[in-house]
Design an enzyme around this catalytic site. Sequence first.
Site, PDB file in Angstrom:
ATOM      1  CE  LYS A   1      -3.795  -2.284   2.505  1.00  0.00           C
ATOM      2  NZ  LYS A   1      -4.696  -2.664   3.547  1.00  0.00           N
TER       3      LYS A   1
ATOM      4  CD  GLN B   1      -3.424  -4.347   6.472  1.00  0.00           C
ATOM      5  OE1 GLN B   1      -3.416  -3.335   5.780  1.00  0.00           O
ATOM      6  NE2 GLN B   1      -3.620  -5.895   6.211  1.00  0.00           N
TER       7      GLN B   1
ATOM      8  CG  ASP C   1      -9.401   0.314   5.307  1.00  0.00           C
ATOM      9  OD1 ASP C   1      -9.422  -0.842   4.329  1.00  0.00           O
ATOM     10  OD2 ASP C   1      -8.641  -0.300   6.860  1.00  0.00           O
TER      11      ASP C   1
END
Length: 295
Positions: free
Chosen positions: A54, A98, A121
């Site tokens: 990412k 994460q 997200d």
Amino acid sequence: MSAQILDGRSIARDIRREVRLEVAELTKRTGLVPCLATILVGNDPASTTYVRNKVRACMEVGIVSVGIDLPADLPQDALLHEIARLNRDPSVHAILVQLPLPPHISERLILETILPEKDVDGFHPSNLGGLLAGSPLFVASTPLGILELLTRSNVAIEGKHAVVVGWSVVVGKPTAFLLLQQQATVTICHIKTRDLGFHTRQGDILVVAAGKPALVTGSMVKEGAVVIDVGVNRLADGSLVGDVSFPDVAAKVSLITPVPGGVGPMTVAMLLKNTVHACRLACGGASRGGVESVH
Ligand code: GUN
């Protein structure tokens, strides 16, 4: 029938090229450079790789990334403070924690602490609820990537029977609602579903995100279906496989994603798009991103 491959790598490359232009235009117009903060707790090898990918993708398109690596035994309160600090920082437009987090940390609490307008997200309850209502600020990157993969491959969704295997907040549930929004008839199955094959055989579009290698075999798919394999499973021999038994399913369906090289690169590409959207929100240049106009 022998399936055509849905090449996520190539489509994601196109999207990254588009995002690079969008970033340049946004920076020229507003003086702002989109900035994503990534938080990695612990050193799980798969999570470390995902975050590295990412960060690298951000660099390629001109997005600034701030990588925050924290120890696995970090107290929950310390993580909450870190997120609160990033929430307050106007130079950070997007925050990604994460998953999974170590077991002593409540993922629910952490995800609820991220400001919805920085929640690239799309896991904050207000964004998940917004998806149901048809007007989320952000939709999770993997479901968005699946939709984009289907759309850019000219797969018609309206009126089709879409079957989603998996009920996670990360993939299964938001994917099902995105497909419903596109006027598919949607069935959601999961690991406890009885006679899974009966349901998966109804799918004109079949999305499998259950985290179980070879869960779906050739006898469980409809002839000519479109199959999206979201699974990423590392076998004992080190190889990477999805949730779909590729050779026998590919022999029967019309389109299928490979693992790796299918959904994974699309997830990263859509995260970049979401980060640009977060920067636009910060400078007042974006409206609420309804899923009809998925950014
Ligand atoms: N872990 C697995 N997939 C994801 C994702 O899309 N976002 C985050 N934050 N963690 C993940």
